[in-house]
Design a protein around this motif. Structure first.
Motif, PDB file in Angstrom:
ATOM      1  N   HIS B  63       0.813  -1.210   0.000  1.00  0.00           N
ATOM      2  CA  HIS B  63       0.000   0.000   0.000  1.00  0.00           C
ATOM      3  C   HIS B  63       0.844   1.255   0.000  1.00  0.00           C
ATOM      4  O   HIS B  63       0.503   2.240  -0.642  1.00  0.00           O
ATOM      5  N   LEU B  64       1.955   1.212   0.740  1.00  0.00           N
ATOM      6  CA  LEU B  64       2.798   2.399   0.788  1.00  0.00           C
ATOM      7  C   LEU B  64       3.425   2.685  -0.565  1.00  0.00           C
ATOM      8  O   LEU B  64       3.779   3.824  -0.867  1.00  0.00           O
ATOM      9  N   GLN B  65       3.565   1.635  -1.373  1.00  0.00           N
ATOM     10  CA  GLN B  65       4.162   1.865  -2.687  1.00  0.00           C
ATOM     11  C   GLN B  65       3.313   2.776  -3.549  1.00  0.00           C
ATOM     12  O   GLN B  65       3.823   3.479  -4.411  1.00  0.00           O
ATOM     13  N   SER B  66       1.977   2.771  -3.319  1.00  0.00           N
ATOM     14  CA  SER B  66       1.126   3.585  -4.183  1.00  0.00           C
ATOM     15  C   SER B  66       0.998   5.005  -3.660  1.00  0.00           C
ATOM     16  O   SER B  66       0.324   5.828  -4.240  1.00  0.00           O
ATOM     17  N   THR B  67       1.662   5.279  -2.521  1.00  0.00           N
ATOM     18  CA  THR B  67       1.615   6.646  -2.018  1.00  0.00           C
ATOM     19  C   THR B  67       2.912   7.341  -2.393  1.00  0.00           C
ATOM     20  O   THR B  67       3.733   6.799  -3.111  1.00  0.00           O
ATOM     21  N   SER B  68       3.118   8.533  -1.838  1.00  0.00           N
ATOM     22  CA  SER B  68       4.329   9.273  -2.188  1.00  0.00           C
ATOM     23  C   SER B  68       5.572   8.595  -1.654  1.00  0.00           C
ATOM     24  O   SER B  68       6.675   8.997  -1.968  1.00  0.00           O
ATOM     25  N   TYR B  69       5.416   7.564  -0.829  1.00  0.00           N
ATOM     26  CA  TYR B  69       6.593   6.875  -0.313  1.00  0.00           C
ATOM     27  C   TYR B  69       7.268   6.035  -1.378  1.00  0.00           C
ATOM     28  O   TYR B  69       8.442   5.757  -1.308  1.00  0.00           O
ATOM     29  N   GLY B  70       6.463   5.587  -2.310  1.00  0.00           N
ATOM     30  CA  GLY B  70       7.060   4.814  -3.388  1.00  0.00           C
ATOM     31  C   GLY B  70       7.699   3.545  -2.874  1.00  0.00           C
ATOM     32  O   GLY B  70       7.289   2.968  -1.878  1.00  0.00           O
ATOM     33  N   SER B  71       8.747   3.138  -3.584  1.00  0.00           N
ATOM     34  CA  SER B  71       9.299   1.827  -3.240  1.00  0.00           C
ATOM     35  C   SER B  71      10.478   1.952  -2.295  1.00  0.00           C
ATOM     36  O   SER B  71      11.555   1.454  -2.566  1.00  0.00           O
ATOM     37  N   PHE B  72      10.259   2.625  -1.168  1.00  0.00           N
ATOM     38  CA  PHE B  72      11.401   2.807  -0.273  1.00  0.00           C
ATOM     39  C   PHE B  72      11.745   1.526   0.461  1.00  0.00           C
ATOM     40  O   PHE B  72      12.820   1.369   1.002  1.00  0.00           O
ATOM     41  N   LEU B  73      10.794   0.563   0.484  1.00  0.00           N
ATOM     42  CA  LEU B  73      11.082  -0.681   1.180  1.00  0.00           C
ATOM     43  C   LEU B  73      11.475  -1.776   0.201  1.00  0.00           C
ATOM     44  O   LEU B  73      11.506  -2.943   0.536  1.00  0.00           O
ATOM     45  N   GLN B  74      11.750  -1.370  -1.039  1.00  0.00           N
ATOM     46  CA  GLN B  74      11.917  -2.384  -2.083  1.00  0.00           C
ATOM     47  C   GLN B  74      13.054  -3.337  -1.789  1.00  0.00           C
ATOM     48  O   GLN B  74      12.956  -4.528  -2.024  1.00  0.00           O
ATOM     49  N   ASN B  75      14.171  -2.782  -1.288  1.00  0.00           N
ATOM     50  CA  ASN B  75      15.354  -3.627  -1.193  1.00  0.00           C
ATOM     51  C   ASN B  75      15.487  -4.332   0.136  1.00  0.00           C
ATOM     52  O   ASN B  75      16.517  -4.916   0.410  1.00  0.00           O
ATOM     53  N   PRO B  79      11.636 -11.769   5.834  1.00  0.00           N
ATOM     54  CA  PRO B  79      10.428 -11.113   6.307  1.00  0.00           C
ATOM     55  C   PRO B  79      10.695  -9.703   6.819  1.00  0.00           C
ATOM     56  O   PRO B  79      11.694  -9.445   7.450  1.00  0.00           O
ATOM     57  N   LEU B  80       9.758  -8.838   6.519  1.00  0.00           N
ATOM     58  CA  LEU B  80       9.889  -7.456   6.905  1.00  0.00           C
ATOM     59  C   LEU B  80       9.548  -7.340   8.384  1.00  0.00           C
ATOM     60  O   LEU B  80       8.648  -8.005   8.875  1.00  0.00           O
ATOM     61  N   ASN B  81      10.288  -6.483   9.112  1.00  0.00           N
ATOM     62  CA  ASN B  81       9.786  -6.215  10.466  1.00  0.00           C
ATOM     63  C   ASN B  81       9.696  -4.723  10.737  1.00  0.00           C
ATOM     64  O   ASN B  81      10.202  -3.901   9.983  1.00  0.00           O
ATOM     65  N   VAL B  82       8.997  -4.418  11.825  1.00  0.00           N
ATOM     66  CA  VAL B  82       8.590  -3.035  12.049  1.00  0.00           C
ATOM     67  C   VAL B  82       9.794  -2.118  12.232  1.00  0.00           C
ATOM     68  O   VAL B  82       9.770  -0.966  11.802  1.00  0.00           O
ATOM     69  N   SER B  83      10.851  -2.622  12.841  1.00  0.00           N
ATOM     70  CA  SER B  83      11.987  -1.730  13.081  1.00  0.00           C
ATOM     71  C   SER B  83      12.646  -1.324  11.771  1.00  0.00           C
ATOM     72  O   SER B  83      13.158  -0.204  11.646  1.00  0.00           O
ATOM     73  N   THR B  84      12.620  -2.216  10.755  1.00  0.00           N
ATOM     74  CA  THR B  84      13.172  -1.825   9.448  1.00  0.00           C
ATOM     75  C   THR B  84      12.358  -0.688   8.861  1.00  0.00           C
ATOM     76  O   THR B  84      12.913   0.288   8.332  1.00  0.00           O
ATOM     77  N   VAL B  85      11.011  -0.831   8.925  1.00  0.00           N
ATOM     78  CA  VAL B  85      10.146   0.221   8.393  1.00  0.00           C
ATOM     79  C   VAL B  85      10.451   1.539   9.095  1.00  0.00           C
ATOM     80  O   VAL B  85      10.580   2.593   8.464  1.00  0.00           O
ATOM     81  N   ASP B  86      10.589   1.450  10.421  1.00  0.00           N
ATOM     82  CA  ASP B  86      10.903   2.619  11.226  1.00  0.00           C
ATOM     83  C   ASP B  86      12.177   3.303  10.727  1.00  0.00           C
ATOM     84  O   ASP B  86      12.214   4.503  10.477  1.00  0.00           O
ATOM     85  N   ASP B  87      13.230   2.502  10.578  1.00  0.00           N
ATOM     86  CA  ASP B  87      14.520   3.072  10.147  1.00  0.00           C
ATOM     87  C   ASP B  87      14.405   3.720   8.784  1.00  0.00           C
ATOM     88  O   ASP B  87      14.921   4.815   8.554  1.00  0.00           O
ATOM     89  N   LYS B  88      13.723   3.032   7.856  1.00  0.00           N
ATOM     90  CA  LYS B  88      13.624   3.577   6.505  1.00  0.00           C
ATOM     91  C   LYS B  88      12.848   4.882   6.475  1.00  0.00           C
ATOM     92  O   LYS B  88      13.204   5.813   5.745  1.00  0.00           O
ATOM     93  N   LEU B  89      11.763   4.957   7.251  1.00  0.00           N
ATOM     94  CA  LEU B  89      10.985   6.193   7.287  1.00  0.00           C
ATOM     95  C   LEU B  89      11.861   7.340   7.784  1.00  0.00           C
ATOM     96  O   LEU B  89      11.832   8.459   7.248  1.00  0.00           O
ATOM     97  N   LYS B  90      12.640   7.025   8.849  1.00  0.00           N
ATOM     98  CA  LYS B  90      13.512   8.060   9.410  1.00  0.00           C
ATOM     99  C   LYS B  90      14.506   8.523   8.355  1.00  0.00           C
ATOM    100  O   LYS B  90      14.740   9.726   8.191  1.00  0.00           O
ATOM    101  N   GLU B  91      15.059   7.564   7.622  1.00  0.00           N
ATOM    102  CA  GLU B  91      16.045   7.897   6.590  1.00  0.00           C
ATOM    103  C   GLU B  91      15.465   8.865   5.575  1.00  0.00           C
ATOM    104  O   GLU B  91      16.109   9.837   5.190  1.00  0.00           O
ATOM    105  N   LEU B  92      14.226   8.574   5.132  1.00  0.00           N
ATOM    106  CA  LEU B  92      13.584   9.425   4.125  1.00  0.00           C
ATOM    107  C   LEU B  92      13.476  10.851   4.617  1.00  0.00           C
ATOM    108  O   LEU B  92      13.801  11.812   3.909  1.00  0.00           O
ATOM    109  N   LEU B  93      12.992  10.987   5.888  1.00  0.00           N
ATOM    110  CA  LEU B  93      12.817  12.333   6.430  1.00  0.00           C
ATOM    111  C   LEU B  93      14.154  13.044   6.508  1.00  0.00           C
ATOM    112  O   LEU B  93      14.264  14.231   6.175  1.00  0.00           O
ATOM    113  N   VAL B  94      15.191  12.297   6.915  1.00  0.00           N
ATOM    114  CA  VAL B  94      16.518  12.904   7.046  1.00  0.00           C
ATOM    115  C   VAL B  94      16.988  13.416   5.695  1.00  0.00           C
ATOM    116  O   VAL B  94      17.503  14.534   5.578  1.00  0.00           O
ATOM    117  N   VAL B  95      16.782  12.617   4.637  1.00  0.00           N
ATOM    118  CA  VAL B  95      17.221  13.034   3.296  1.00  0.00           C
ATOM    119  C   VAL B  95      16.523  14.326   2.881  1.00  0.00           C
ATOM    120  O   VAL B  95      17.162  15.278   2.419  1.00  0.00           O
TER     121      VAL B  95
END
Lengths: 245, 366
Positions: B63-75, B79-95
């Motif tokens: 679902h996040l892929q269809s929003t402005s977040y795009g494929s930030f979790l692609q790589n 299994p995905l876990n919540v802390s990875t999502v957390d880190d990636k979101l933080k990274e995006l904001l930092v950039v």
């Protein structure tokens, strides 16, 4: 089973008494061990039921606790790093004591909380209530875990002891007592045989004696009949009226 | 046409268009446009409804892929876990933030620096407590928030005693003025690390408020209301959370930022408060805060006071975008992004732990 063996003993009445005493001892030991095994089994089943109950509860408690962590992180931000850095002494300690069940000493662990709460002010400016709630839930989880740990160690210890006791009970029942019984029956048979031998020997001797006496009588009669008494006068034989007896 | 309209307008409306408006875009136009573009990408109510329907974290990623977040979790490996999502979101904001900071000129650059100081405070507190307990430096630095990084971070780890720390190291950090104002060397040693954090934050808030008032104009207006709410909110929450702890009333009063609406009467009443009721009475005297205390309870299904505060913060931040030519949009954007981040992580945790009872507890933004 290893052969029809019996204890190597010289069959005598003394040995018989000894064996009978041993048999009695073995039977008493057997019944005592059986009682011990039953008591341990009872405790074992109780512990098993408790373990199942506690494990189910543990699943729920851990689920709640991790959810409360998510809630607290939502309100307070990521406080976990701060908490991890500030740990120095353990606040919750585990004390162990021994509990005696039918002669088996089982370790019981108790959760003891000492010292002041170093993290009372975590989340002071945001999310403090959720952090406190989270703390509470995880505290409960720890207590439950300690309980579960002590139940499981008792379970394992009891299991060992029950196996050993049952082995002993079976050994006495199927090995020791039959062996003693066989020894007793062997002694009995030997004694009987000896008696019979003795009896037979006596009988034979009597027969022999009787035969010899008969022969002697026959010889004497023959010689008397021939009128030649070449033998010395037997002082004991005459009917002397002068003898008073 | 602008000038003609200006000359015709009566004097009262002249005040609405200030001199700064004409020159604002020269320095900051690109960045304001950029931040408004970013704001348009913030998740909407419909996106949140979609996320709520997810069954696993993989669905969330889809679902996040269809929003402005795009494929930030692609790589990320599954299994995905919540802390990875957390880190990636933080990274995006930092950039995003770094880009804006790099393009900014004074005074916007100093404003953005102020925004990073709150993260720096968290980082410094983490470094101090870690160093005093002897943790390895690399671990500590890895755990710091990237938005709050500053050059002297490694040197904080080298100091071994609080004395060293205070005299040699903290003086060089950008947070030095906040330390000097309120935390003395003894305090570093004895004070609970949370108290240090809150004292620093109080000094920071007051300094930020001063700075915005100096900038004047619309920035002062917009940021004023945002920072005042932050100050009052901290005062109320600190008071409530300090019931039943060893924090004395005086110590507590020292943590209240004085730039809010509650200063001075409300703060004085809060300092004396002993239980929730007195706090409520003290705050309800101020009209804007009264509705926040209604409907608050600890029963399941009720909102807590914190939730209400989050909602009010989001409302204020949204209002910041209604005015043009001021710096408040940057601050508001960061705060809204953080709230969105919290929302996404909350929904992901509910989905991952299969506990959907409270999944609606987030604060929708748009």
């Amino acid at each position: 089973m290893s052969g029809k063996d019996r204890i190597a003993v010289f069959p005598s009445r003394a040995a018989m008494t000894l064996m009978k005493a041993r048999l009695k001892g073995a039977q008493k030991g057997h019944s005592l061990l059986k009682k011990k095994a039953d008591a341990l089994m009872l405790r074992f089943r109780q512990i098993l039921a408790k373990i199942i109950e506690t494990k189910m509860l543990m699943g729920d408690v851990m689920k709640e606790a991790s959810f409360s962590l998510a809630e607290a992180t939502y309100s307070a931000g990521d406080f976990s790093l701060g908490v991890l850095q500030n740990v120095d002494k353990a606040q919750t300690k585990v004390k162990s004591r021994k509990d005696n069940v039918a002669g088996v000493s089982l370790p019981i662990f108790e959760c003891v909380s000492e010292g002041a709460d170093t993290f009372m002010l975590t989340g002071l400016s945001r999310g403090g209530q959720q952090v406190a709630h989270c703390k509470e839930l995880f505290g409960k989880a720890v207590t439950l875990l300690v309980e579960l740990a002590s139940l499981q160690t008792s379970f394992i210890t009891l299991d060992e002891v029950i196996k050993i006791t049952n082995r002993r009970v079976n050994a006495i029942e199927h090995v020791i007592i039959p062996r003693i019984e066989r020894t007793i029956s062997y002694i009995t048979t030997e004694l009987d045989e000896r008696e019979r031998e003795e009896f037979y020997r006596l009988k034979k001797i009597q027969e022999k004696k009787k035969k010899m006496r008969d022969e002697n009588e026959a010889e004497k009669a023959r010689l008397q009949a021939l009128g030649q008494r070449k033998e010395a006068r037997n002082l004991l034989d005459q009917d002397d009226p002068d003898l008073l007896f | 046409i602008w000038v003609a309209l200006l000359l015709d307008k009566p004097k009262s409306t002249m005040d609405m268009l200030q001199l700064g408006d004409w020159t604002f875009n020269a320095d900051n136009g690109y960045l304001e446009g950029l931040v408004r573009g970013f704001k348009a990408g913030i998740l909407s109510e419909a996106d949140y409804v979609n996320l709520e329907q997810c069954e696993t974290l993989e669905d969330v990623k889809l679902h996040l892929q269809s929003t402005s977040y795009g494929s930030f979790l692609q790589n990320e490996p599954s299994p995905l876990n919540v802390s990875t999502v957390d880190d990636k979101l933080k990274e995006l904001l930092v950039v995003e933030f770094e880009h804006m900071r790099n393009q900014a000129v004074q005074p916007l650059s100093q404003f953005l620096d102020f925004v990073t100081y709150s993260y720096m405070i968290d980082n410094i507190v983490l470094l101090i407590s870690g160093t005093l307990h002897g943790r390895p430096a690399s671990e500590l630095i890895a755990n710091c928030h990237p938005l709050g990084s500053f050059e002297q971070m490694e040197s904080v780890c080298i100091a071994t005693t609080p004395a060293d720390l205070y005299n040699a190291v903290l003086i060089d950090t950008p947070l030095a003025p906040f330390f000097q104002e309120c935390v003395s060397q003894q305090d570093l040693d004895e004070m609970n690390v949370e108290l240090i954090r809150n004292t620093l934050y109080k000094a920071y808030l007051e300094a930020f408020y001063e700075f915005c008032q100096e900038l004047g104009g619309r920035t002062a207006e917009v940021m004023g209301s945002l920072l005042q709410f932050e100050a009052d909110r901290r005062a109320v929450i600190i008071t409530i959370n300090s019931f039943g702890t060893e924090l004395s009333k005086d110590d507590r009063a020292k943590l209240y930022p004085r730039c809010g609406k509650l200063h001075p009467d409300g703060l004085a009443r809060l300092a004396r408060a002993d239980e929730y009721e007195s706090v409520r009475v003290a705050s309800e005297a101020y009209g804007e805060y009264r509705p926040l205390f209604e409907g608050v309870g600890t029963n399941p299904g009720d909102k807590t006071l914190e939730d209400k505060f989050f909602e009010h913060e989001v409302a204020l931040n949204k209002d910041a975008f209604l005015q043009q030519f001021q710096f408040g949009v940057f601050f508001a954007y960061i705060k809204l992004k953080e709230q969105e981040h919290r929302n996404i992580i909350w929904i992901s945790e509910c989905v991952a732990q299969r506990n959907r009872s409270k999944i609606k507890n987030y604060v929708p933004i748009f």
